[in-house]
Design a protein around this motif. Structure first.
Motif, short mmCIF file in Angstrom:
data_model
loop_
_atom_site.label_atom_id
_atom_site.label_comp_id
_atom_site.label_asym_id
_atom_site.label_seq_id
_atom_site.Cartn_x
_atom_site.Cartn_y
_atom_site.Cartn_z
N PRO A 15 -7.74 87.80 -46.68
CA PRO A 15 -6.21 87.72 -47.11
C PRO A 15 -6.04 87.98 -45.91
N LEU A 16 -5.41 87.32 -44.67
CA LEU A 16 -5.11 88.62 -43.27
C LEU A 16 -4.02 89.37 -43.23
N ALA A 17 -2.80 88.24 -43.57
CA ALA A 17 -1.10 89.48 -43.51
C ALA A 17 -1.81 90.38 -44.62
N TYR A 18 -2.59 90.02 -45.64
CA TYR A 18 -2.43 90.85 -46.55
C TYR A 18 -3.52 92.50 -46.45
N VAL A 19 -4.16 91.40 -45.76
CA VAL A 19 -5.57 93.29 -45.37
C VAL A 19 -5.33 93.55 -44.10
N THR A 20 -4.35 93.49 -42.94
CA THR A 20 -3.68 94.24 -42.17
C THR A 20 -2.93 94.83 -42.40
N SER A 21 -2.09 94.03 -43.07
CA SER A 21 -0.91 95.66 -43.38
C SER A 21 -1.10 96.67 -44.13
N LYS A 22 -2.15 95.98 -45.15
CA LYS A 22 -3.45 97.86 -45.73
C LYS A 22 -4.16 98.03 -45.25
N ALA A 23 -4.37 97.88 -43.54
CA ALA A 23 -5.09 98.16 -42.66
C ALA A 23 -4.41 99.12 -41.87
N ALA A 24 -3.20 98.93 -41.63
CA ALA A 24 -2.09 99.84 -40.74
C ALA A 24 -1.87 100.88 -42.18
N GLN A 25 -1.12 100.70 -43.26
CA GLN A 25 -0.75 101.56 -44.40
C GLN A 25 -2.11 103.01 -44.11
N ASN A 26 -3.90 102.30 -44.09
CA ASN A 26 -4.62 102.93 -44.17
C ASN A 26 -4.49 104.09 -43.15
N ALA A 27 -5.02 103.37 -42.13
CA ALA A 27 -4.45 104.20 -40.73
C ALA A 27 -3.82 105.44 -40.83
N MET A 28 -2.34 104.90 -41.32
CA MET A 28 -1.51 106.31 -41.97
C MET A 28 -1.49 106.88 -42.51
N THR A 29 -2.21 106.72 -43.75
CA THR A 29 -2.82 107.96 -44.40
C THR A 29 -4.05 108.67 -43.97
N PHE A 30 -4.42 107.98 -42.73
CA PHE A 30 -5.58 109.18 -42.08
C PHE A 30 -5.02 110.25 -41.23
N ALA A 31 -4.04 109.31 -40.83
CA ALA A 31 -3.09 110.28 -39.12
C ALA A 31 -2.02 111.22 -40.08
N PHE A 32 -1.75 110.74 -41.36
CA PHE A 32 -0.24 111.86 -42.09
C PHE A 32 -2.09 112.57 -42.45
N GLY A 33 -2.32 112.73 -43.54
CA GLY A 33 -3.61 114.02 -44.05
C GLY A 33 -4.35 114.34 -42.51
N HIS A 34 -4.49 114.12 -41.32
CA HIS A 34 -5.14 115.00 -40.17
C HIS A 34 -3.53 116.14 -39.50
#
Ligand SMILES: NC(=O)c1ccc[n+]([C@@H]2O[C@H](COP(=O)([O-])OP(=O)(O)OC[C@H]3O[C@@H](n4cnc5c(N)ncnc54)[C@H](OP(=O)(O)O)[C@@H]3O)[C@@H](O)[C@H]2O)c1
Length: 245
Positions: free
Chosen positions: A150-169
């Motif tokens: 589901p495009l809107a949902y997974v796009t928003s979660k992809a951004a959230q997941n990228a943020m999780t990695f960036a903040f972890g780093h």
């Protein structure tokens, strides 16, 4: 110990509030609607849990600045989210909707809530509200599966997941004791997807899900081996969990 759980008035968030409350946490029940938030607080108090309402509206970045006044939060759970199918007459996540049928405003609204709102919650709390060893948990989904997209949902979660990695780093770079995790609990029977326990062997109740998530949170020594085992268990129910540390 104190936790702030966003979207804690129902679904996975409420089940987590119950689970963590029974483990002795003081629970800040984050909700955008005060009436629904207070109702959840009353239910938790009736179970003997120390709970308090905190307004958290992911769509209102100005409102979220008030979170910076909170203190001593050991555990932030970014759980609040929308399915991104807000214009569907089904009222919940529509797995059959074509990826081509999402408008720019669907995408904008979903990314605003799930990504920008969650980002703001974390950044408002980071300077003064979280304890030195605080854990941040983002409840999310894998975004590269073939069987649903589901495009809107997974796009928003992809951004959230990228943020999780960036903040972890960044935590690692800053030698911070804080940790940030993304947990992907798999299919859960909530209003978000309209699913019911029993619809398929993979659909879990919010309570079962909260139990799995809290097991993950309280495993103080998450070694790679344990993480793999945990991931394997989660995979059995089509789940994944990963850690960025
Ligand atoms: N259900 C699943 O299968 C599944 C699987 C993986 C991940 N997740 C994730 O788990 C999280 C919780 O979802 P759920 O399944 O428990 O769904 P849910 O029962 O629909 O609960 C969603 C919660 O988020 C809140 N919320 C929505 N928009 C908000 C906003 N703008 N500001 C503040 N709060 C807002 C809702 O509040 P209101 O009551 O005010 O609407 C509600 O408390 C979501 O992030 C979802 O993506 C769910």
């Amino acid at each position: 110990m104190k936790t702030l759980i966003t979207g804690a008035n129902k679904g996975i968030g409420f089940a987590l509030a119950q689970n963590l409350g029974h483990r002795g946490y003081e629970v800040l029940v984050g909700a955008r609607n005060e009436t629904r938030g207070q109702e959840a607080v009353e239910k938790l108090k009736a179970e003997g849990i120390n709970a308090e309402f905190v307004k958290v509206d992911l769509d209102d970045l100005n409102q979220l600045t008030s979170l910076s006044a909170l203190t001593d939060i050991d555990l932030l759970i970014n759980n609040a989210g929308i399915s991104g199918n807000i214009h569907s007459d089904k009222g919940h996540l529509d797995m059959e909707k074509s990826a081509f049928d999402y408008s720019s405003s669907d995408l904008e609204e979903t990314i605003k809530t799930n990504f920008l709102g969650t980002h703001a919650v974390i950044t408002e709390l980071l300077p003064h509200s979280l304890t030195e060893n605080a854990k941040i948990i983002n409840i999310t989904v894998p975004v590269s599966q073939e069987y649903w997209m589901p495009l809107a949902y997974v796009t928003s979660k992809a951004a959230q997941n990228a943020m999780t990695f960036a903040f972890g780093h960044q935590f690692k770079k800053d030698k911070s004791q804080k940790q940030i995790f993304a947990i992907m609990p798999g299919a859960v029977a909530t209003d978000l997807n309209g699913a019911k326990v029993g619809d398929s062997p993979f659909v879990k109740s919010p309570e079962e899900t909260a139990q799995m998530i809290s097991k993950f949170i309280f495993d103080e020594k998450i070694t790679m081996l344990k993480l793999l085992i945990l991931t394997e268990q989660f995979m059995i129910t089509m789940n994944q969990a990963y850690v960025t540390k």
